[in-house]
Design a protein around this motif. Structure first.
Motif, PDB file in Angstrom:
ATOM      1  N   SER A 145       4.797   1.216  -9.353  1.00 53.42           N
ATOM      2  CA  SER A 145       6.049   1.931  -9.112  1.00 53.42           C
ATOM      3  C   SER A 145       5.844   3.437  -9.240  1.00 53.42           C
ATOM      4  O   SER A 145       6.359   4.210  -8.429  1.00 53.42           O
ATOM      5  CB  SER A 145       7.114   1.455 -10.106  1.00 53.42           C
ATOM      6  N   ASP A 146       5.067   3.859 -10.249  1.00 54.65           N
ATOM      7  CA  ASP A 146       4.807   5.287 -10.450  1.00 54.65           C
ATOM      8  C   ASP A 146       3.946   5.861  -9.337  1.00 54.65           C
ATOM      9  O   ASP A 146       4.160   6.996  -8.891  1.00 54.65           O
ATOM     10  CB  ASP A 146       4.112   5.509 -11.791  1.00 54.65           C
ATOM     11  N   VAL A 147       2.951   5.094  -8.892  1.00 57.88           N
ATOM     12  CA  VAL A 147       2.093   5.548  -7.796  1.00 57.88           C
ATOM     13  C   VAL A 147       2.917   5.734  -6.525  1.00 57.88           C
ATOM     14  O   VAL A 147       2.826   6.764  -5.845  1.00 57.88           O
ATOM     15  CB  VAL A 147       0.937   4.553  -7.562  1.00 57.88           C
ATOM     16  N   VAL A 148       3.748   4.737  -6.213  1.00 61.08           N
ATOM     17  CA  VAL A 148       4.591   4.812  -5.019  1.00 61.08           C
ATOM     18  C   VAL A 148       5.571   5.978  -5.132  1.00 61.08           C
ATOM     19  O   VAL A 148       5.786   6.730  -4.174  1.00 61.08           O
ATOM     20  CB  VAL A 148       5.330   3.478  -4.803  1.00 61.08           C
ATOM     21  N   ARG A 149       6.152   6.151  -6.310  1.00 56.84           N
ATOM     22  CA  ARG A 149       7.102   7.248  -6.526  1.00 56.84           C
ATOM     23  C   ARG A 149       6.433   8.597  -6.277  1.00 56.84           C
ATOM     24  O   ARG A 149       6.983   9.459  -5.584  1.00 56.84           O
ATOM     25  CB  ARG A 149       7.632   7.194  -7.962  1.00 56.84           C
ATOM     26  N   THR A 150       5.236   8.789  -6.828  1.00 53.15           N
ATOM     27  CA  THR A 150       4.542  10.069  -6.680  1.00 53.15           C
ATOM     28  C   THR A 150       4.185  10.343  -5.232  1.00 53.15           C
ATOM     29  O   THR A 150       4.347  11.462  -4.733  1.00 53.15           O
ATOM     30  CB  THR A 150       3.274  10.088  -7.553  1.00 53.15           C
ATOM     31  N   ILE A 151       3.727   9.315  -4.523  1.00 52.54           N
ATOM     32  CA  ILE A 151       3.360   9.510  -3.119  1.00 52.54           C
ATOM     33  C   ILE A 151       4.596   9.803  -2.273  1.00 52.54           C
ATOM     34  O   ILE A 151       4.579  10.697  -1.417  1.00 52.54           O
ATOM     35  CB  ILE A 151       2.596   8.286  -2.582  1.00 52.54           C
ATOM     36  N   ARG A 152       5.668   9.062  -2.498  1.00 49.16           N
ATOM     37  CA  ARG A 152       6.891   9.321  -1.732  1.00 49.16           C
ATOM     38  C   ARG A 152       7.428  10.726  -2.005  1.00 49.16           C
ATOM     39  O   ARG A 152       7.980  11.382  -1.121  1.00 49.16           O
ATOM     40  CB  ARG A 152       7.943   8.277  -2.076  1.00 49.16           C
ATOM     41  N   LYS A 153       7.276  11.176  -3.219  1.00 42.53           N
ATOM     42  CA  LYS A 153       7.759  12.512  -3.575  1.00 42.53           C
ATOM     43  C   LYS A 153       6.856  13.606  -3.008  1.00 42.53           C
ATOM     44  O   LYS A 153       7.337  14.593  -2.448  1.00 42.53           O
ATOM     45  CB  LYS A 153       7.841  12.626  -5.103  1.00 42.53           C
ATOM     46  N   PHE A 154       5.543  13.437  -3.129  1.00 41.08           N
ATOM     47  CA  PHE A 154       4.599  14.457  -2.676  1.00 41.08           C
ATOM     48  C   PHE A 154       4.409  14.432  -1.161  1.00 41.08           C
ATOM     49  O   PHE A 154       4.134  15.451  -0.534  1.00 41.08           O
ATOM     50  CB  PHE A 154       3.257  14.267  -3.390  1.00 41.08           C
ATOM     51  N   LYS A 155       4.504  13.242  -0.559  1.00 37.75           N
ATOM     52  CA  LYS A 155       4.399  13.037   0.890  1.00 37.75           C
ATOM     53  C   LYS A 155       3.068  13.553   1.464  1.00 37.75           C
ATOM     54  O   LYS A 155       3.034  14.414   2.350  1.00 37.75           O
ATOM     55  CB  LYS A 155       5.574  13.692   1.623  1.00 37.75           C
ATOM     56  N   PRO A 156       1.954  12.990   1.006  1.00 42.26           N
ATOM     57  CA  PRO A 156       0.656  13.419   1.550  1.00 42.26           C
ATOM     58  C   PRO A 156       0.408  12.840   2.934  1.00 42.26           C
ATOM     59  O   PRO A 156       0.793  11.706   3.234  1.00 42.26           O
ATOM     60  CB  PRO A 156      -0.340  12.849   0.539  1.00 42.26           C
ATOM     61  N   ASP A 157      -0.255  13.605   3.774  1.00 44.28           N
ATOM     62  CA  ASP A 157      -0.681  13.094   5.080  1.00 44.28           C
ATOM     63  C   ASP A 157      -1.916  12.224   4.932  1.00 44.28           C
ATOM     64  O   ASP A 157      -2.078  11.242   5.663  1.00 44.28           O
ATOM     65  CB  ASP A 157      -0.989  14.265   6.017  1.00 44.28           C
ATOM     66  N   GLY A 164      12.975   9.138  -0.203  1.00 41.35           N
ATOM     67  CA  GLY A 164      12.779   8.699   1.167  1.00 41.35           C
ATOM     68  C   GLY A 164      11.511   7.884   1.320  1.00 41.35           C
ATOM     69  O   GLY A 164      10.632   7.879   0.459  1.00 41.35           O
ATOM     70  N   LEU A 165      11.417   7.176   2.448  1.00 36.04           N
ATOM     71  CA  LEU A 165      10.200   6.421   2.755  1.00 36.04           C
ATOM     72  C   LEU A 165       9.131   7.369   3.263  1.00 36.04           C
ATOM     73  O   LEU A 165       9.407   8.490   3.685  1.00 36.04           O
ATOM     74  CB  LEU A 165      10.505   5.346   3.800  1.00 36.04           C
ATOM     75  N   TRP A 166       7.877   6.904   3.255  1.00 40.53           N
ATOM     76  CA  TRP A 166       6.792   7.764   3.712  1.00 40.53           C
ATOM     77  C   TRP A 166       5.664   6.917   4.283  1.00 40.53           C
ATOM     78  O   TRP A 166       5.406   5.799   3.814  1.00 40.53           O
ATOM     79  CB  TRP A 166       6.263   8.632   2.577  1.00 40.53           C
ATOM     80  N   SER A 167       4.984   7.461   5.277  1.00 42.98           N
ATOM     81  CA  SER A 167       3.839   6.785   5.884  1.00 42.98           C
ATOM     82  C   SER A 167       2.695   7.784   6.032  1.00 42.98           C
ATOM     83  O   SER A 167       2.684   8.579   6.980  1.00 42.98           O
ATOM     84  CB  SER A 167       4.214   6.216   7.263  1.00 42.98           C
ATOM     85  N   PRO A 168       1.761   7.763   5.107  1.00 41.67           N
ATOM     86  CA  PRO A 168       0.591   8.649   5.251  1.00 41.67           C
ATOM     87  C   PRO A 168      -0.174   8.300   6.522  1.00 41.67           C
ATOM     88  O   PRO A 168      -0.127   7.176   7.022  1.00 41.67           O
ATOM     89  CB  PRO A 168      -0.245   8.345   4.005  1.00 41.67           C
ATOM     90  N   LYS A 169      -0.903   9.267   7.012  1.00 42.59           N
ATOM     91  CA  LYS A 169      -1.647   9.069   8.255  1.00 42.59           C
ATOM     92  C   LYS A 169      -2.884   8.215   8.043  1.00 42.59           C
ATOM     93  O   LYS A 169      -3.214   7.371   8.874  1.00 42.59           O
ATOM     94  CB  LYS A 169      -2.055  10.433   8.829  1.00 42.59           C
ATOM     95  N   ARG A 170      -3.576   8.431   6.926  1.00 45.22           N
ATOM     96  CA  ARG A 170      -4.818   7.681   6.702  1.00 45.22           C
ATOM     97  C   ARG A 170      -5.204   7.683   5.223  1.00 45.22           C
ATOM     98  O   ARG A 170      -4.805   8.569   4.457  1.00 45.22           O
ATOM     99  CB  ARG A 170      -5.952   8.241   7.560  1.00 45.22           C
TER     100      ARG A 170
END
Length: 854
Positions: free
Chosen positions: A162-174, A220-226
């Motif tokens: 949950s924390d990993v997903v939260r951080t990625i959704r917040k930071f929104k890395p490509d 929000g949702l997020w989809s990194p490129k790679r």
């Protein structure tokens, strides 16, 4: 300059039921949860050169983000992080799943939570060097783990995910880069593999609302490129294997470039960052010249250009709606940047600033708004600061603030007003011109505010589990520390356009050697208490005098203190009164503590009362040159243990290693301990001791020991007992650790509950003066031991065997050899953890080892 008097509202610590006070028809409320934070980044104002300003301008024109993921502080590849931040110019962050609480400390005695505080700050300092940002999860570094299944079970996989997903959704890395391989569980540290497994699995959950909907709703949702794995020859076993490997799925990037605007190569920046991990002994020498990093593609879209990690990702201002005009303005600023007079860029920067404020993309608007605000201030040469006259203040104390504002360029600027949740400023400050290189005098009126919490790391405010910290405020999850807690808002007009700049109130003073020194402003209790010795061992029924130090957090306080104690223990007197005059003054009261006849353990807890308020915190200060000063509040307590323990001999010599609390622990059971410096290791000096103890990792840390071995061996041969604690198997100052052949390995037993077998039951070390049984291995903490020898000569007798579940038996945890008339002991058992934790059996066994030959 103005001195601002601030009165802080009284609160009742135990129940935190403060109410704001209404004064002069206004109420100013500030909720303070943690003032421990204040990294140097936040404390000391940055004063970039023209080249550094230009470097940051280039970053402003790159709209792309990268996230690096691993398990601990010092796991990160600083070379790749620096490359992404300084070469690619990407917004770059490192997500460390833990704060490194379970590691060792090479620079001081702090372990566990306090070590986590140190390593958190070391990571922040590392990111200051390489240009990245820093995030964490709530996972606790509980110690070495041999398998990710064990790691994820102790951590609570769902919560960490949950924390990993939260951080990625917040930071929104490509792009996301894993440090470790997710496909080889059980072959390396379980935390390492688990970090990669979580990142790999999270990649597919980020765009699905059904996974962790709370963070999906918030960020929000997020989809990194790679997604990549930062591989190298090491993961292939050898350089030869790597050279032969199929690299069609690998991306190669050159990370050895030189940055003229910074005057450093990427490798040099990486080494500066790496060297911030001083508690782990990771000082690094800078490198120059070409260096290649390899990244294995795991998920997403494979880049067509294998030398560009952001291939196919629009990283220009065209990425956001309304961004093209901004990009055109900033391109012109970059092309025409005047290194001799950066202020020439301010009018165009202000023009771009107005457009950025109106972007519809919330994510990039807030990021780029903050970046361009700082660029405007840097180019203008504006210096804005609010400084308190003291570092700490109690909830009922007063505070004076000095506010300074100066414009060191010819850019038109004026200070429209100052605002703060702490203090109100009068109307005559409106539209005050900031003339070139002239400071402005300001005045203010008194304000009041309330305090919710005292200074403490937010992840330590409540007790968590073995594997997870408990964090009440979900907005804090992922952050290294709290954001600005004492803001002053400078409402300015620059080049005809309005801008608000926020500065946190800090504390600074002049040191005659260091010069200007910055520290964070903190809110601390009106009174704290401490028992200096954290473990009190009672080996008999005799009464001991236990001092309790009481420290004033404000002036003129009186109250009472008593000791909460375990059942069966007797405390006299029941209560002490105290009176403290000056803030910071201390008073020590003495309690007589008598243990019960039978074996018992528990905690003594000072309970301080002032009026109707109750206090039970200890103030711990952490001060090292490489990180900001830290004040941490912990529960005030000391463990008391009544154990039947016998010993032979009295005088112990201690040779320091990486730092542990063994000497203090031995004094607890009546030994006289003398620290021996390497230069003082001589036949004449050693003959006065009944036994010599060598501290942890001494043979990794103390080069002089290479030339003192024969003296130590002679001491043993002449009847002495030499006990060497664990060393790592790498970077030994000598391979001759013992008078007989002995080889260290990486063998360890990480489960503190693992079964122990006594395989030499008749050996004197297990029988005299204390009879050691399996019960003595109950209640151990974090681990059994580490870096056990796996090869030794016949002169050694292994006393114990142990193993983690599903791992082979090890017998090298405790080896004893007779040499001449004395005894040589080598042990990888974690006495450095067990004795400070008051583990009864560890004390009894250690006393037996020191009693050999006596």
């Amino acid at each position: 300059m103005a001195l601002v008097a601030v009165t802080i509202f009284d609160i009742f610590e135990t129940y935190r039921n403060a109410k704001p006070v209404n004064t002069r028809n206004y109420t100013i409320l500030l909720l303070i949860g943690l003032i421990f934070t204040g990294s140097v980044i936040a404390q000391k104002p940055q004063k970039p050169t023209s080249s550094e300003i230009f470097h940051n301008l280039q970053k402003l024109n790159f709209l792309g983000s990268a996230l690096y993921v691993a398990a601990h502080p010092d796991d990160e590849n600083t070379r790749l992080i620096s490359y992404l931040s300084n070469d690619v110019k990407a917004r770059t962050a490192y997500l460390s799943l833990t704060r490194g609480d379970g590691g060792q400390n090479l620079i001081g005695p702090e372990i566990r939570e306090l070590l986590g505080v140190i390593r958190t700050q070391e990571l922040l300092m590392a990111r200051q060097k390489d240009g990245g940002q820093q995030f964490f999860t709530r996972a606790n570094d509980f110690g070495y783990s041999k398998h990710p299944d064990e790691t994820l079970d102790i951590w609570n996989k769902d919560e960490v995910m949950s924390d990993v997903v939260r951080t990625i959704r917040k930071f929104k890395p490509d792009i996301i880069v894993n440090r470790f391989n997710h496909r080889n569980p059980g072959t390396t540290h379980g935390h390492h593999t688990a970090s990669a497994m979580l990142s790999f699995e999270a990649f597919d959950k980020l765009g699905n609302y059904s996974y962790y909907p709370e963070s999906a709703e918030r960020y929000g949702l997020w989809s990194p490129k790679r997604l990549f794995f930062n591989t190298s020859w090491w993961f292939y076993g050898s350089r030869e294997n790597f050279a032969k490997a199929d690299k069609t799925n690998l991306v190669e990037v050159e990370t050895g470039n030189y940055y003229p605007d910074l005057g450093l190569s990427n490798g040099e920046i990486a080494s500066l960052s790496r060297s911030m991990h001083k508690s782990q002994g990771f000082g690094s020498t800078g490198t120059r010249g070409a260096q290649t990093e390899y990244l294995e593609f795991l998920k997403g879209d494979f880049p067509k250009n294998k030398e560009d990690l952001f291939d196919g990702i629009d990283t220009s201002w065209s990425r956001v709606e309304g961004g093209e005009p901004i990009g055109q303005i900033l391109k012109e600023v970059e092309e025409n940047f005047n290194f001799s007079y950066p202020a020439a860029s301010v009018p165009k920067l202000m023009e771009a600033y107005e457009l950025i404020k109106n972007l519809s993309d919330d994510h990039w608007r807030e990021i780029k708004k903050a970046e361009i605000e700082q660029l405007i201030i840097d180019c203008s040469g504006l210096f804005l600061e609010a400084v308190a006259d003291q570092q700490s203040v109690s909830p009922s104390g007063t505070l004076n603030i000095t506010v300074e504002a100066i414009n060191r360029s010819s850019v038109s600027a004026k200070l429209n007003s100052l605002s703060s949740p702490i203090v109100s400023f009068p109307s005559q400050l409106v539209a005050t011109p900031l003339k070139e290189n002239e400071r402005v005098n300001m005045s203010s009126v008194e304000g009041t505010f309330s305090v919710k919490d005292y200074s403490a790391p937010y992840w330590l405010e409540e007790s968590g589990s073995l594997g997870m910290y408990k964090v009440r405020d979900k907005d804090l999850i992922g952050l290294p520390e709290r954001d600005t807690m004492f803001p002053v808002h400078f409402n300015l007009t620059i080049a005809g356009k309005e801008i608000v700049v926020t500065r946190n109130i800090v504390y600074k003073f002049n040191d005659p050697v260091k010069g200007e020194v910055y520290r964070p402003l903190e809110v601390l209790p009106e009174v704290t208490s401490a028992i200096a010795e954290k473990v009190l061992i009672f080996s008999d029924e005799n009464t001991r005098r236990v001092p309790v130090e009481i420290r004033a957090g404000r002036a003129n306080i009186t109250g009472t203190v008593n000791l909460v104690h375990p059942k069966g223990w007797t405390i006299s007197p029941a209560t002490h009164t105290f009176s403290l005059g000056a803030k910071g003054s201390t008073q020590t009261v003495i309690f007589d503590v008598t243990p019960p006849k039978e074996q018992s353990e528990g905690y003594l807890k000072p309970f301080v009362q002032i009026g109707d308020q109750y206090f039970g915190k200890e103030l711990v200060s952490i001060e090292y040159e490489h990180i900001p000063f830290q004040s941490v509040l912990l529960p005030s307590q000391a463990k008391v243990v009544r154990i039947p323990i016998q010993k032979k001999g009295n005088s112990i010599g201690y040779i320091e290693g990486a730092g542990d609390a063994i000497p203090e622990s031995l004094k607890q059971i009546g030994y006289s301990v003398t620290t021996i410096k390497p230069d003082d290791i001589s036949e004449e000096n050693l003959k006065n001791f009944d036994a010599i103890v060598v501290g942890i990792r001494a043979y990794n840390m103390v080069p002089e020991l290479e030339f003192k071995q024969n003296i130590l061996y002679d001491y043993v041969e002449n009847g002495g007992t030499l006990l060497i604690q664990y060393n790592t198997s790498r970077r030994l100052v000598t391979n001759d650790l013992a008078p007989f052949p002995l080889k260290l390995s990486r063998d360890r037993v990480t489960d503190e509950f693992s079964e122990v077998k006594i395989i030499a039951p008749e050996h004197p070390a297990l029988n005299s003066p204390n009879k050691i049984t399996l019960a003595d291995f109950e209640g151990w903490v974090q681990e059994r031991g580490l870096y056990f020898p796996n090869e030794w000569s016949s002169e050694f007798t292994p006393l114990l065997s142990m193993n983690d579940k599903d791992y082979p038996e090890t017998k090298g945890s405790l080896l004893v050899a007779e040499h001449g008339e004395g005894y040589f002991v080598y042990t990888g058992l974690s006495f450095f953890r067990e004795l400070p934790a008051g583990v009864s059996g560890a004390y009894r066994l250690f006393a037996n080892l020191l009693s050999l030959g006596n």
